[in-house]
Design an enzyme around this catalytic site. Structure first.
Site, PDB file in Angstrom:
ATOM      1  N   TYR A 159       0.826  -1.211   0.000  1.00  0.00           N
ATOM      2  CA  TYR A 159       0.000   0.000   0.000  1.00  0.00           C
ATOM      3  C   TYR A 159       0.859   1.259   0.000  1.00  0.00           C
ATOM      4  CZ  TYR A 159      -4.417  -2.357  -0.026  1.00  0.00           C
ATOM      5  OH  TYR A 159      -5.481  -3.104  -0.431  1.00  0.00           O
ATOM      6  N   GLN A 165     -14.857   2.000  -8.123  1.00  0.00           N
ATOM      7  CA  GLN A 165     -14.177   0.954  -7.355  1.00  0.00           C
ATOM      8  C   GLN A 165     -12.757   1.399  -7.022  1.00  0.00           C
ATOM      9  OE1 GLN A 165     -14.994  -3.095  -9.410  1.00  0.00           O
ATOM     10  NE2 GLN A 165     -15.492  -1.524 -10.910  1.00  0.00           N
ATOM     11  N   HIS A 209     -14.831   0.931  -2.627  1.00  0.00           N
ATOM     12  CA  HIS A 209     -13.735   0.159  -2.033  1.00  0.00           C
ATOM     13  C   HIS A 209     -12.795   0.967  -1.154  1.00  0.00           C
ATOM     14  CE1 HIS A 209     -14.300  -3.040  -5.460  1.00  0.00           C
ATOM     15  NE2 HIS A 209     -15.227  -3.108  -4.525  1.00  0.00           N
ATOM     16  N   THR A 249     -13.677  -1.262 -16.215  1.00  0.00           N
ATOM     17  CA  THR A 249     -13.670  -2.307 -15.189  1.00  0.00           C
ATOM     18  C   THR A 249     -13.784  -3.672 -15.845  1.00  0.00           C
ATOM     19  OG1 THR A 249     -14.720  -3.230 -13.220  1.00  0.00           O
ATOM     20  CG2 THR A 249     -16.162  -2.022 -14.708  1.00  0.00           C
ATOM     21  N   SER A 250     -13.093  -4.647 -15.249  1.00  0.00           N
ATOM     22  CA  SER A 250     -13.146  -6.000 -15.801  1.00  0.00           C
ATOM     23  C   SER A 250     -14.472  -6.675 -15.455  1.00  0.00           C
ATOM     24  CB  SER A 250     -11.968  -6.824 -15.275  1.00  0.00           C
ATOM     25  OG  SER A 250     -11.977  -6.811 -13.871  1.00  0.00           O
ATOM     26  N   ALA A 262     -10.572   5.162 -22.231  1.00  0.00           N
ATOM     27  CA  ALA A 262     -11.450   6.124 -21.557  1.00  0.00           C
ATOM     28  C   ALA A 262     -11.032   7.573 -21.817  1.00  0.00           C
ATOM     29  CB  ALA A 262     -11.460   5.846 -20.060  1.00  0.00           C
ATOM     30  N   ASP A 305      -7.806   5.410  -5.767  1.00  0.00           N
ATOM     31  CA  ASP A 305      -6.666   6.273  -6.080  1.00  0.00           C
ATOM     32  C   ASP A 305      -6.909   7.767  -5.880  1.00  0.00           C
ATOM     33  OD1 ASP A 305      -8.136   7.048  -8.389  1.00  0.00           O
ATOM     34  OD2 ASP A 305      -7.146   5.556  -9.644  1.00  0.00           O
ATOM     35  N   ASN A 355     -14.355   0.217 -22.908  1.00  0.00           N
ATOM     36  CA  ASN A 355     -13.267  -0.653 -22.472  1.00  0.00           C
ATOM     37  C   ASN A 355     -12.544  -1.156 -23.726  1.00  0.00           C
ATOM     38  OD1 ASN A 355     -11.750  -2.937 -21.345  1.00  0.00           O
ATOM     39  ND2 ASN A 355     -13.105  -2.775 -19.578  1.00  0.00           N
TER      40      ASN A 355
HETATM   41  P1  OAD Z   1      -9.143  -4.566 -13.410  1.00  0.00           P
HETATM   42  O1  OAD Z   1      -7.652  -4.425 -13.390  1.00  0.00           O
HETATM   43  O2  OAD Z   1      -9.719  -5.902 -13.074  1.00  0.00           O
HETATM   44  O3  OAD Z   1      -9.718  -4.180 -14.843  1.00  0.00           O
HETATM   45  C1  OAD Z   1      -9.319  -3.041 -15.511  1.00  0.00           C
HETATM   46  C2  OAD Z   1     -10.141  -2.927 -16.783  1.00  0.00           C
HETATM   47  O4  OAD Z   1      -9.808  -1.706 -17.413  1.00  0.00           O
HETATM   48  C3  OAD Z   1      -9.914  -4.046 -17.808  1.00  0.00           C
HETATM   49  O5  OAD Z   1     -11.155  -4.543 -18.257  1.00  0.00           O
HETATM   50  C4  OAD Z   1      -9.163  -3.337 -18.940  1.00  0.00           C
HETATM   51  O6  OAD Z   1      -9.471  -3.882 -20.215  1.00  0.00           O
HETATM   52  C5  OAD Z   1      -9.693  -1.933 -18.815  1.00  0.00           C
HETATM   53  N1  OAD Z   1      -8.797  -0.870 -19.316  1.00  0.00           N
HETATM   54  C6  OAD Z   1      -7.454  -0.860 -19.417  1.00  0.00           C
HETATM   55  N2  OAD Z   1      -7.017   0.310 -19.905  1.00  0.00           N
HETATM   56  C7  OAD Z   1      -8.117   1.069 -20.131  1.00  0.00           C
HETATM   57  C8  OAD Z   1      -8.329   2.400 -20.633  1.00  0.00           C
HETATM   58  N3  OAD Z   1      -7.309   3.194 -21.004  1.00  0.00           N
HETATM   59  N4  OAD Z   1      -9.607   2.853 -20.723  1.00  0.00           N
HETATM   60  C9  OAD Z   1     -10.653   2.064 -20.341  1.00  0.00           C
HETATM   61  N5  OAD Z   1     -10.504   0.816 -19.863  1.00  0.00           N
HETATM   62  C10 OAD Z   1      -9.262   0.323 -19.749  1.00  0.00           C
HETATM   63  O7  OAD Z   1      -9.710  -3.434 -12.461  1.00  0.00           O
HETATM   64  P2  OAD Z   1     -11.149  -3.314 -11.756  1.00  0.00           P
HETATM   65  O8  OAD Z   1     -12.222  -3.815 -12.650  1.00  0.00           O
HETATM   66  O9  OAD Z   1     -11.244  -1.936 -11.253  1.00  0.00           O
HETATM   67  O10 OAD Z   1     -10.844  -4.460  -5.583  1.00  0.00           O
HETATM   68  O11 OAD Z   1     -10.968  -4.298 -10.548  1.00  0.00           O
HETATM   69  C11 OAD Z   1     -12.039  -4.430  -9.668  1.00  0.00           C
HETATM   70  C12 OAD Z   1     -11.550  -4.596  -8.258  1.00  0.00           C
HETATM   71  O12 OAD Z   1     -10.649  -5.698  -8.192  1.00  0.00           O
HETATM   72  C13 OAD Z   1     -10.721  -3.435  -7.715  1.00  0.00           C
HETATM   73  O13 OAD Z   1     -11.492  -2.398  -7.171  1.00  0.00           O
HETATM   74  C14 OAD Z   1      -9.922  -4.081  -6.644  1.00  0.00           C
HETATM   75  C15 OAD Z   1      -9.462  -5.247  -7.486  1.00  0.00           C
HETATM   76  O14 OAD Z   1      -8.783  -6.229  -6.905  1.00  0.00           O
HETATM   77  C16 OAD Z   1     -10.444  -4.497  -4.308  1.00  0.00           C
HETATM   78  O15 OAD Z   1      -9.310  -4.196  -3.986  1.00  0.00           O
HETATM   79  C17 OAD Z   1     -11.518  -4.936  -3.362  1.00  0.00           C
END
Ligand code: OAD
Ligand code: ZN
Length: 271
Positions: free
Chosen positions: A69, A103, A141, A214-215, A257, A106, A239
């Site tokens: 962290y 989520q 989160h 988001t994934s 984005a 940052d 995405n």
């Molecule tokens: P992920 O790292 O799982 O997913 C990021 C997403 O962003 C993917 O689908 C990429 O394809 C997409 N991506 C990458 N670059 C991009 C761009 N320039 N513009 C738009 N999209 C882009 O992150 P999260 O979905 O946020 O939780 O993960 C969800 C949660 O899992 C987080 O909040 C965290 C994590 O572990 C906790 O810590 C509880």
């Protein structure tokens, strides 16, 4: 790379809706230099985030978890909001029925909001603008820049660098002396019920839910767009990759984005 008709369609939907929910994940900050969790830079010292972001990992090795962290605080502290954060901030300032649920931990949405507010609400005034509460992100989160006491539960803003040399140097509570922990939600922990209620209500009442970067793998965040759809609203996605949410989206725009949001959200919304 992306289909112009699809972008125009999404832009029109967004321009004609008032109740808009934007749901963001790590991808919205990728162009700011913040590593995504499941992207190529997702590993830290060969640890997967899912292995470190748990209460069990913290109990077993608080030094390692705080080191991670601390590294993230430092890394994110050097990042600036990008054009996507700025476009979202302008929308939530101008449209009182738009909500942002993130989520991300940052703080970049908050920074973008402060910047947009000083431009739009009080140009030329150096005093910090009064941000309308409804424009602040609903943070599912938690925050990298807050800590919580493992003893008395007190929560405090905390931007300090972390000294993770040993367990003895880790951050401690000023009130009771117990060890502090990052004020974030870890895997296996529940979300704050009030925050979840607010996010759920926004999803159920939204005409459009725009899902950005988001994934779509972590619930309950990833279930929010489905609530919008089940309540008669539409889901749009931005995405570069397809995700499990693509199939419920009316339009899924493949791209970044920071490139897409300024034009997608360029609504001349008068509030
Ligand atoms: P992920 O790292 O799982 O997913 C990021 C997403 O962003 C993917 O689908 C990429 O394809 C997409 N991506 C990458 N670059 C991009 C761009 N320039 N513009 C738009 N999209 C882009 O992150 P999260 O979905 O946020 O939780 O993960 C969800 C949660 O899992 C987080 O909040 C965290 C994590 O572990 C906790 O810590 C509880
Ligand atoms: Zn305490």
């Amino acid at each position: 790379m992306h289909d112009q008709d699809e972008i125009d369609h999404a832009r029109r939907l967004l321009a004609s809706a008032r109740r808009i929910l934007i749901l963001t994940g790590a991808g919205v900050s990728a162009e700011s230099g913040v590593p995504t969790f499941r992207g190529p830079e997702g590993l830290w010292k060969s640890h997967r985030p899912e292995a470190l972001a748990t209460p069990e990992a913290f109990q077993a090795d608080p030094r390692l978890v705080w080191e991670w962290y601390g590294w993230r605080r430092e890394r994110v502290g050097a990042c600036r909001p990008n054009a996507a954060h700025a476009a979202i901030a302008r929308l939530t300032l101008r449209n009182p029925d738009a909500r942002l649920v993130t989520q991300n931990v940052d703080g970049l949405h908050e920074l973008a909001l402060e910047e947009a507010a000083s431009e739009e609400l009080s140009p030329g005034d150096s005093a910090a603008p009064n941000l309308p509460h409804r424009a602040l992100p609903i943070r599912l989160h938690g925050s990298l820049f807050r800590a919580r006491c493992t003893g008395c539960d007190v929560r405090t803003p905390d931007r300090a660098p972390v000294d993770a040399t040993s367990e003895a140097t880790l951050p401690r509570c000023g009130k009771c002396g117990a060890m502090l922990r990052p004020d974030v939600v870890w895997f296996g922990e529940g979300l704050d019920p009030e925050i979840l209620r607010e996010a759920t209500e926004s999803a159920e009442t939204a005409e459009v839910c725009l899902v950005v970067g988001t994934s779509g793998l972590v619930h309950p965040a990833a279930s929010l767009p489905l609530l919008t759809k089940e309540s008669g609203g539409v889901v749009l996605e931005v995405n570069p990759e397809s995700t499990p949410l693509t199939e419920i989206a009316l339009a899924s725009i493949r791209g970044r984005a920071g490139q897409l949001l300024p034009s997608l959200l360029a609504v001349e919304a008068e509030s």
